[in-house]
Design an enzyme around this catalytic site. Sequence first.
Site, PDB file in Angstrom:
ATOM      1  N   ASN A 234       0.830  -1.137  -0.101  1.00 27.48           N
ATOM      2  CA  ASN A 234      -0.138   0.063  -0.158  1.00 27.48           C
ATOM      3  C   ASN A 234       0.857   1.225   0.075  1.00 27.48           C
ATOM      4  O   ASN A 234       1.533   1.507   1.181  1.00 27.48           O
ATOM      5  CB  ASN A 234      -0.699  -0.061   1.473  1.00 27.48           C
ATOM      6  CG  ASN A 234      -1.572   1.442   1.437  1.00 27.48           C
ATOM      7  OD1 ASN A 234      -1.877   2.038   0.544  1.00 27.48           O
ATOM      8  ND2 ASN A 234      -2.076   1.521   2.794  1.00 27.48           N
TER       9      ASN A 234
ATOM     10  N   LYS B  73       0.025   4.249  -0.423  1.00 35.09           N
ATOM     11  CA  LYS B  73      -0.220   5.612   0.412  1.00 35.09           C
ATOM     12  C   LYS B  73      -0.315   6.751  -0.543  1.00 35.09           C
ATOM     13  O   LYS B  73      -0.195   6.565  -1.926  1.00 35.09           O
ATOM     14  CB  LYS B  73       0.052   5.659   1.471  1.00 35.09           C
ATOM     15  CG  LYS B  73      -0.046   4.455   2.417  1.00 35.09           C
ATOM     16  CD  LYS B  73       0.145   4.911   3.918  1.00 35.09           C
ATOM     17  CE  LYS B  73       0.431   3.451   4.809  1.00 35.09           C
ATOM     18  NZ  LYS B  73       0.344   3.928   6.099  1.00 35.09           N
TER      19      LYS B  73
ATOM     20  N   HIS C 283      -9.239   0.988   5.075  1.00 33.10           N
ATOM     21  CA  HIS C 283      -8.106   1.276   5.792  1.00 33.10           C
ATOM     22  C   HIS C 283      -8.284   2.115   6.885  1.00 33.10           C
ATOM     23  O   HIS C 283      -9.063   3.197   6.614  1.00 33.10           O
ATOM     24  CB  HIS C 283      -6.968   1.862   4.705  1.00 33.10           C
ATOM     25  CG  HIS C 283      -5.592   1.950   5.308  1.00 33.10           C
ATOM     26  ND1 HIS C 283      -5.153   2.777   6.268  1.00 33.10           N
ATOM     27  CD2 HIS C 283      -4.642   1.296   5.104  1.00 33.10           C
ATOM     28  CE1 HIS C 283      -3.927   2.609   6.510  1.00 33.10           C
ATOM     29  NE2 HIS C 283      -3.620   1.669   5.664  1.00 33.10           N
TER      30      HIS C 283
ATOM     31  N   GLU D 251      -6.720   4.648   7.954  1.00 32.20           N
ATOM     32  CA  GLU D 251      -6.436   6.087   7.687  1.00 32.20           C
ATOM     33  C   GLU D 251      -7.891   6.541   6.966  1.00 32.20           C
ATOM     34  O   GLU D 251      -8.216   7.857   7.384  1.00 32.20           O
ATOM     35  CB  GLU D 251      -5.444   6.234   6.660  1.00 32.20           C
ATOM     36  CG  GLU D 251      -4.130   6.143   7.502  1.00 32.20           C
ATOM     37  CD  GLU D 251      -2.808   5.597   6.949  1.00 32.20           C
ATOM     38  OE1 GLU D 251      -2.974   5.840   5.548  1.00 32.20           O
ATOM     39  OE2 GLU D 251      -1.909   5.113   7.509  1.00 32.20           O
TER      40      GLU D 251
ATOM     41  N   GLU E  63      -4.998  -5.022  10.609  1.00 35.66           N
ATOM     42  CA  GLU E  63      -3.988  -3.938  10.791  1.00 35.66           C
ATOM     43  C   GLU E  63      -4.529  -3.254  12.080  1.00 35.66           C
ATOM     44  O   GLU E  63      -5.043  -2.325  12.128  1.00 35.66           O
ATOM     45  CB  GLU E  63      -3.904  -2.921   9.647  1.00 35.66           C
ATOM     46  CG  GLU E  63      -3.709  -3.706   8.382  1.00 35.66           C
ATOM     47  CD  GLU E  63      -3.248  -2.655   7.409  1.00 35.66           C
ATOM     48  OE1 GLU E  63      -2.029  -2.977   6.759  1.00 35.66           O
ATOM     49  OE2 GLU E  63      -3.797  -1.533   7.061  1.00 35.66           O
TER      50      GLU E  63
ATOM     51  N   GLY F  44       2.576   2.427  10.906  1.00 37.08           N
ATOM     52  CA  GLY F  44       3.476   3.580  10.314  1.00 37.08           C
ATOM     53  C   GLY F  44       4.256   3.874  11.460  1.00 37.08           C
ATOM     54  O   GLY F  44       4.864   4.937  11.657  1.00 37.08           O
TER      55      GLY F  44
ATOM     56  N   SER G  63       3.627  -2.078  10.258  1.00 38.13           N
ATOM     57  CA  SER G  63       4.980  -2.079  10.465  1.00 38.13           C
ATOM     58  C   SER G  63       5.741  -3.475  10.093  1.00 38.13           C
ATOM     59  O   SER G  63       6.769  -3.895  10.935  1.00 38.13           O
ATOM     60  CB  SER G  63       5.447  -1.571  11.896  1.00 38.13           C
ATOM     61  OG  SER G  63       5.196  -0.103  11.935  1.00 38.13           O
TER      62      SER G  63
HETATM   63  C1  PEP Z   1      -0.467   0.238   5.912  1.00 38.16           C
HETATM   64  O1  PEP Z   1      -0.800   1.116   5.791  1.00 38.16           O
HETATM   65  O2  PEP Z   1      -1.250  -0.619   5.363  1.00 38.16           O
HETATM   66  C2  PEP Z   1       0.646  -0.354   6.765  1.00 38.16           C
HETATM   67  C3  PEP Z   1       0.410  -1.416   7.146  1.00 38.16           C
HETATM   68  O3  PEP Z   1       1.576   0.493   6.898  1.00 38.16           O
HETATM   69  P1  PEP Z   1       3.090   0.293   7.445  1.00 38.16           P
HETATM   70  O4  PEP Z   1       3.398  -0.953   6.963  1.00 38.16           O
HETATM   71  O5  PEP Z   1       3.847   1.536   7.219  1.00 38.16           O
HETATM   72  O6  PEP Z   1       2.839   0.224   8.994  1.00 38.16           O
END
Ligand code: PEP
Length: 256
Positions: free
Chosen positions: A9, A11, A97, A99, A169, A175, A214
């Site tokens: 992803n 973003k 997601h 976000e 997630e 992040g 992460s």
């Molecule tokens: C994501 O945005 O779906 C995600 C898992 O980000 P990160 O790997 O940077 O934590």
Amino acid sequence: MNKFIIAGNWKMNTTITDGVEIAKNIALNVDQIANLKSKIIICPPFTHIYSIFKEVCKSKISVGAQNCYFEQKGAFTGEISVDMLKAVECQYIIVGHSERRLYFKESNSDINKKIKAILTNKLNTILCIGETLEQRKNGTTFDVLKKQLDECLADISEEEIKNIVIAYEPVWAIGTGVSASINEVKEAHDWMRSYFEKKYPNAGKDIYLLYGGSLNDKNAPEILAVENVNGGLIGGAALVPEKFLSIIDTAEKLSV
Ligand code: PEP
């Protein structure tokens, strides 16, 4: 059936020029893997999708989007429909997601409508769910996950669920550089597997359950080895080809 799905992803990152270069690099390296066992997906910004598709369409990489709108067309300024994404050769669409839930106030009911639009167009969904830190601390993680799954997947049949991938997630791990612990990953994925086996007695055991938050080249060997983890949704590390390729390499090694 692939043992793992490894999805990136991106973003709201990269210029189109940089994005195409990253995708080309990943595709070139993935194509050198003989007998690839994992499904590899990259989800760049909308504006990059078709250019990236043209670069990687002969490779083993699939292209996805990070969002969609549920209406087909009309006066919805700034939105992109599933039909439009299908026309630029998108195969997967991420929905829900955290976000989008947080900054754009998307509800489970909006997400359910998006999933239905994606199913109508015969594309695949990557549905994100996950609890906040506050919810984890006050012990409501599994109530939150259940509500998200119940409402996002309302009226989704056993046949339809086969086209939906779930990404667990935890919001506090996205992040932050701090992934969930192996025990937390295992507990959540075992819980999801039993949720799906109950809800979908035939299809439930085969639904892909990805971990995201992460996930990187360092922790991938331990996280992807957890039972009921069928891959990863990767943010930051997906933008660095060496890291993303290393996660793919881990998935391949665990697939034999
Ligand atoms: C994501 O945005 O779906 C995600 C898992 O980000 P990160 O790997 O940077 O934590």
